[in-house]
Design a protein around this motif. Structure first.
Motif, PDB file in Angstrom:
ATOM      1  N   PRO A  33       0.898  -1.348   0.073  1.00  0.00           N
ATOM      2  CA  PRO A  33      -0.060  -0.078  -0.046  1.00  0.00           C
ATOM      3  C   PRO A  33       0.920   1.278  -0.030  1.00  0.00           C
ATOM      4  O   PRO A  33       1.993   1.180   0.302  1.00  0.00           O
ATOM      5  CB  PRO A  33      -0.808  -0.043   1.196  1.00  0.00           C
ATOM      6  CG  PRO A  33      -0.034  -0.833   2.150  1.00  0.00           C
ATOM      7  CD  PRO A  33       0.645  -2.073   1.229  1.00  0.00           C
ATOM      8  N   SER A  34       0.436   2.240  -0.549  1.00  0.00           N
ATOM      9  CA  SER A  34       1.093   3.507  -0.486  1.00  0.00           C
ATOM     10  C   SER A  34       1.163   4.003   0.783  1.00  0.00           C
ATOM     11  O   SER A  34       2.161   5.261   0.846  1.00  0.00           O
ATOM     12  CB  SER A  34       0.234   4.620  -1.529  1.00  0.00           C
ATOM     13  OG  SER A  34      -0.965   4.771  -1.298  1.00  0.00           O
ATOM     14  N   GLN A  35       0.232   3.945   1.696  1.00  0.00           N
ATOM     15  CA  GLN A  35       0.207   4.283   2.859  1.00  0.00           C
ATOM     16  C   GLN A  35      -0.159   3.363   3.892  1.00  0.00           C
ATOM     17  O   GLN A  35      -0.894   2.426   3.531  1.00  0.00           O
ATOM     18  CB  GLN A  35      -0.640   5.712   3.050  1.00  0.00           C
ATOM     19  CG  GLN A  35      -1.780   5.488   2.840  1.00  0.00           C
ATOM     20  CD  GLN A  35      -2.591   6.916   2.797  1.00  0.00           C
ATOM     21  OE1 GLN A  35      -2.044   8.277   2.857  1.00  0.00           O
ATOM     22  NE2 GLN A  35      -3.892   6.797   2.722  1.00  0.00           N
ATOM     23  N   PRO A  36       0.056   3.605   5.251  1.00  0.00           N
ATOM     24  CA  PRO A  36      -0.373   2.502   6.104  1.00  0.00           C
ATOM     25  C   PRO A  36      -2.089   2.195   6.125  1.00  0.00           C
ATOM     26  O   PRO A  36      -2.673   3.366   5.953  1.00  0.00           O
ATOM     27  CB  PRO A  36      -0.027   2.761   7.623  1.00  0.00           C
ATOM     28  CG  PRO A  36       1.332   3.795   7.250  1.00  0.00           C
ATOM     29  CD  PRO A  36       0.684   4.280   5.982  1.00  0.00           C
ATOM     30  N   VAL A  37      -2.550   0.983   6.239  1.00  0.00           N
ATOM     31  CA  VAL A  37      -3.810   0.915   6.296  1.00  0.00           C
ATOM     32  C   VAL A  37      -4.202   0.566   7.400  1.00  0.00           C
ATOM     33  O   VAL A  37      -3.777   0.160   8.693  1.00  0.00           O
ATOM     34  CB  VAL A  37      -4.030  -0.213   5.158  1.00  0.00           C
ATOM     35  CG1 VAL A  37      -3.726  -0.114   3.701  1.00  0.00           C
ATOM     36  CG2 VAL A  37      -3.394  -1.637   5.712  1.00  0.00           C
ATOM     37  N   THR A  38      -5.621   0.692   7.764  1.00  0.00           N
ATOM     38  CA  THR A  38      -6.190   0.278   8.918  1.00  0.00           C
ATOM     39  C   THR A  38      -7.032  -1.184   8.461  1.00  0.00           C
ATOM     40  O   THR A  38      -7.804  -1.110   7.594  1.00  0.00           O
ATOM     41  CB  THR A  38      -7.449   1.316   9.210  1.00  0.00           C
ATOM     42  OG1 THR A  38      -6.844   2.563   9.710  1.00  0.00           O
ATOM     43  CG2 THR A  38      -8.336   0.690  10.375  1.00  0.00           C
ATOM     44  N   LEU A  39      -6.854  -1.993   9.603  1.00  0.00           N
ATOM     45  CA  LEU A  39      -7.451  -3.280   9.292  1.00  0.00           C
ATOM     46  C   LEU A  39      -8.679  -3.744  10.448  1.00  0.00           C
ATOM     47  O   LEU A  39      -8.478  -3.259  11.383  1.00  0.00           O
ATOM     48  CB  LEU A  39      -6.518  -4.581   9.811  1.00  0.00           C
ATOM     49  CG  LEU A  39      -5.136  -4.317   8.654  1.00  0.00           C
ATOM     50  CD1 LEU A  39      -4.365  -5.646   8.929  1.00  0.00           C
ATOM     51  CD2 LEU A  39      -5.614  -4.585   7.075  1.00  0.00           C
ATOM     52  N   ASN A  40      -9.827  -4.112   9.729  1.00  0.00           N
ATOM     53  CA  ASN A  40     -10.804  -4.534  10.544  1.00  0.00           C
ATOM     54  C   ASN A  40     -11.079  -5.901  10.701  1.00  0.00           C
ATOM     55  O   ASN A  40     -11.060  -6.715   9.815  1.00  0.00           O
ATOM     56  CB  ASN A  40     -12.127  -4.004   9.848  1.00  0.00           C
ATOM     57  CG  ASN A  40     -11.971  -2.376   9.849  1.00  0.00           C
ATOM     58  OD1 ASN A  40     -11.704  -1.825  10.912  1.00  0.00           O
ATOM     59  ND2 ASN A  40     -12.502  -1.851   8.754  1.00  0.00           N
ATOM     60  N   ILE A  41     -10.913  -6.500  11.923  1.00  0.00           N
ATOM     61  CA  ILE A  41     -10.669  -8.057  12.017  1.00  0.00           C
ATOM     62  C   ILE A  41     -11.823  -8.452  13.055  1.00  0.00           C
ATOM     63  O   ILE A  41     -11.977  -7.960  13.967  1.00  0.00           O
ATOM     64  CB  ILE A  41      -9.186  -8.350  12.707  1.00  0.00           C
ATOM     65  CG1 ILE A  41      -8.103  -8.163  11.541  1.00  0.00           C
ATOM     66  CG2 ILE A  41      -9.127  -9.866  13.067  1.00  0.00           C
ATOM     67  CD1 ILE A  41      -6.748  -8.403  12.263  1.00  0.00           C
ATOM     68  N   ILE A  42     -12.419  -9.512  12.533  1.00  0.00           N
ATOM     69  CA  ILE A  42     -13.848 -10.055  13.292  1.00  0.00           C
ATOM     70  C   ILE A  42     -13.451 -11.407  13.545  1.00  0.00           C
ATOM     71  O   ILE A  42     -12.713 -12.191  12.719  1.00  0.00           O
ATOM     72  CB  ILE A  42     -14.967  -9.983  12.750  1.00  0.00           C
ATOM     73  CG1 ILE A  42     -16.011 -10.332  13.415  1.00  0.00           C
ATOM     74  CG2 ILE A  42     -14.991 -10.685  11.414  1.00  0.00           C
ATOM     75  CD1 ILE A  42     -17.469 -10.000  12.836  1.00  0.00           C
ATOM     76  N   ASP A  43     -13.580 -11.740  15.068  1.00  0.00           N
ATOM     77  CA  ASP A  43     -13.341 -13.032  15.606  1.00  0.00           C
ATOM     78  C   ASP A  43     -14.596 -13.699  15.789  1.00  0.00           C
ATOM     79  O   ASP A  43     -15.433 -13.225  16.793  1.00  0.00           O
ATOM     80  CB  ASP A  43     -12.199 -12.885  16.918  1.00  0.00           C
ATOM     81  CG  ASP A  43     -12.169 -14.266  17.630  1.00  0.00           C
ATOM     82  OD1 ASP A  43     -12.432 -15.254  17.000  1.00  0.00           O
ATOM     83  OD2 ASP A  43     -11.835 -13.995  18.884  1.00  0.00           O
ATOM     84  N   VAL A  44     -14.725 -14.738  15.201  1.00  0.00           N
ATOM     85  CA  VAL A  44     -16.201 -15.487  15.618  1.00  0.00           C
ATOM     86  C   VAL A  44     -15.680 -16.981  16.084  1.00  0.00           C
ATOM     87  O   VAL A  44     -16.589 -17.891  16.340  1.00  0.00           O
ATOM     88  CB  VAL A  44     -16.919 -15.678  14.224  1.00  0.00           C
ATOM     89  CG1 VAL A  44     -17.285 -14.451  13.703  1.00  0.00           C
ATOM     90  CG2 VAL A  44     -16.329 -16.525  13.097  1.00  0.00           C
ATOM     91  N   ALA A  45     -14.723 -17.065  16.900  1.00  0.00           N
ATOM     92  CA  ALA A  45     -14.016 -18.391  17.318  1.00  0.00           C
ATOM     93  C   ALA A  45     -13.421 -18.304  18.518  1.00  0.00           C
ATOM     94  O   ALA A  45     -12.878 -19.124  18.979  1.00  0.00           O
ATOM     95  CB  ALA A  45     -13.412 -19.105  16.314  1.00  0.00           C
ATOM     96  N   GLY A  46     -13.559 -17.099  19.233  1.00  0.00           N
ATOM     97  CA  GLY A  46     -12.678 -17.078  20.461  1.00  0.00           C
ATOM     98  C   GLY A  46     -10.966 -17.349  19.781  1.00  0.00           C
ATOM     99  O   GLY A  46     -10.324 -17.412  21.068  1.00  0.00           O
ATOM    100  N   GLN A  47     -10.523 -16.699  18.847  1.00  0.00           N
ATOM    101  CA  GLN A  47      -9.190 -16.788  18.397  1.00  0.00           C
ATOM    102  C   GLN A  47      -8.455 -16.051  18.802  1.00  0.00           C
ATOM    103  O   GLN A  47      -7.239 -16.269  19.054  1.00  0.00           O
ATOM    104  CB  GLN A  47      -9.103 -16.987  16.758  1.00  0.00           C
ATOM    105  CG  GLN A  47      -7.936 -17.791  16.416  1.00  0.00           C
ATOM    106  CD  GLN A  47      -7.881 -17.710  14.908  1.00  0.00           C
ATOM    107  OE1 GLN A  47      -7.024 -16.679  14.477  1.00  0.00           O
ATOM    108  NE2 GLN A  47      -8.531 -17.913  14.202  1.00  0.00           N
TER     109      GLN A  47
END
Length: 397
Positions: free
Chosen positions: A34-48
């Motif tokens: 990426p040309s600049q840092p990205v924001t990541l949206n992470i969803i956990d559906v397993a208690g991981q």
């Protein structure tokens, strides 16, 4: 060994499948950073996140030019596929990475929700055959396929936790357990399988324990299992929506026996939710039904984020991050890759497993056969049938 147990032949078949997936690499799209840092949206559906968040946070800290921020959220596994499909249909996907067990993983494979990362970006991930140990590679082949990336592994279960001061005669067979539940109504339960690791391993193990005609076919081969589960239902007041509730009830003393797994036995006792002195047993004829959790990228995620996520996935398969997955025994043992030992884990993890682990698990892991779990489409069918025929009247969300 039975025809569907884990064998080197099965693993070789998995390797050839992965190799075939990788053969399309010549057509794979190269992804620039990426040309600049990205924001990541992470969803956990397993208690991981209990197992992987430390590694994910470490990746962010070590790669400030790639990631500016990570937003974590949690949701029940059954809700995720529908939510994600609606976003994809609307062309507005705001979930970048899904941390999931076999349930949502299988639904996603059936509905075409995931990017085929192994085949589309073969140079973006380490070679599976060189990375995973034998059992995790089998789970990658059967569940992750070319879409999810296996990140943690456990032989799982089922085992049963019980209060030794209340259960004077420990059930040895499925018939014994059924008789005990009938004689002690509402003192036993298990969680809804689609949202519970112990629940789904129990569901898939019973056809082997009961000697059903075809343990791989929940629709035509489980006559004994469905009959037994419905008879067992007579002594069960309700099925909790998730495993944590069963642990709480066992800890409070409102249950005398619950379905469990290695990790769900060790971790709640280490956390003080369940008394340390609680014991475990396995039924005669038990086979391990292993559990694995995956990282999946939904279709519709922008390419600049996919490029970062591939690096994150590769990072999470390195031994340093894998050693963190020993955690406090939550997914015992945890690592999915070769050569990661408890001695490599943080001292806290070593101390917890030394105090709350059980020598019987090492014995059972060595002795009990391991079965390939149901294929995704059949697992989804088994969950649906359980919901309709067993849990419909008594499940609580």
């Amino acid at each position: 060994m039975g025809r569907d147990q884990v064998t080197r032949r099965a693993v070789v078949g998995g390797l050839s499948g992965l190799a075939a997936a990788g053969a399309s690499g010549a057509f794979a799209q190269a992804l620039p950073a990426p040309s600049q840092p990205v924001t990541l949206n992470i969803i956990d559906v397993a208690g991981q996140l209990q197992l992987t968040q430390a590694g994910i946070d470490r990746f962010r800290a070590q790669n400030p030019k790639l990631v500016s921020r990570i937003n974590f959220q949690r949701a029940p596994s059954p809700e995720l596929p529908g939510k994600l499909k609606a976003q994809q249909d609307a062309g507005r996907v705001d979930i970048d990475l899904v941390l999931t067990g076999p349930g949502a993983m299988s639904d996603g494979v059936q509905q075409g929700l995931w990017i085929e990362v192994w085949s589309k970006y073969p140079d973006g991930l380490p070679k599976a055959a060189d990375t995973y140990h034998e059992q995790a590679l089998m789970m990658q082949r059967n569940f992750g396929r070319d879409q999810g990336v296996a990140v943690v592994y456990s032989p799982s279960g089922p085992v049963f936790e019980y209060h030794a001061n209340k259960v004077k005669t420990v059930p040895k067979t499925a018939a014994d357990l059924l008789a005990w539940v009938k004689q002690n109504p509402n003192r036993f339960t298990y969680a809804r399988p689609v949202n519970s690791g112990p629940g789904w391993t129990f569901l898939m193990a019973m056809p082997y324990i009961l000697g059903d005609r075809d343990p791989k076919d929940p629709m035509k081969g489980w006559d004994k299992t469905w009959s037994w589960l419905k008879e067992l239902d007579d002594g069960i007041d309700y099925y909790p929506a998730g495993t944590a509730v069963t642990m709480k009830e066992l800890g409070e003393g409102t249950r005398d026996i619950i379905v469990s797994t290695c990790g769900w036995d060790i971790n709640p006792r280490a956390l003080g939710i369940v008394p340390k002195e609680v014991e475990v047993f396995a039924l005669e004829g038990t086979r391990w039904v292993p559990d694995t959790q995956f990282m999946c990228i939904p279709k519709g995620v922008p390419n600049d984020k996919v490029a970062v996520l591939l690096q994150l996935m590769s990072f999470m398969l390195k031994p340093e991050q894998q050693a963190l997955t020993y955690d406090k025994g939550y997914f015992y043992p945890g690592p999915a890759v070769k050569g990661v030992t408890l001695a490599m884990a943080p001292q806290e993890s070593q101390d917890v497993i030394r105090e709350y682990g059980r020598p019987i698990y090492d014995k059972l892991i060595a002795e009990l056969p391991v079965e390939v779990p149901l294929a995704p489409d059949r697992l989804v069918a088994a969950f649906r049938r359980w919901d309709q025929e067993v849990g419909a009247r008594k499940s609580k969300q």
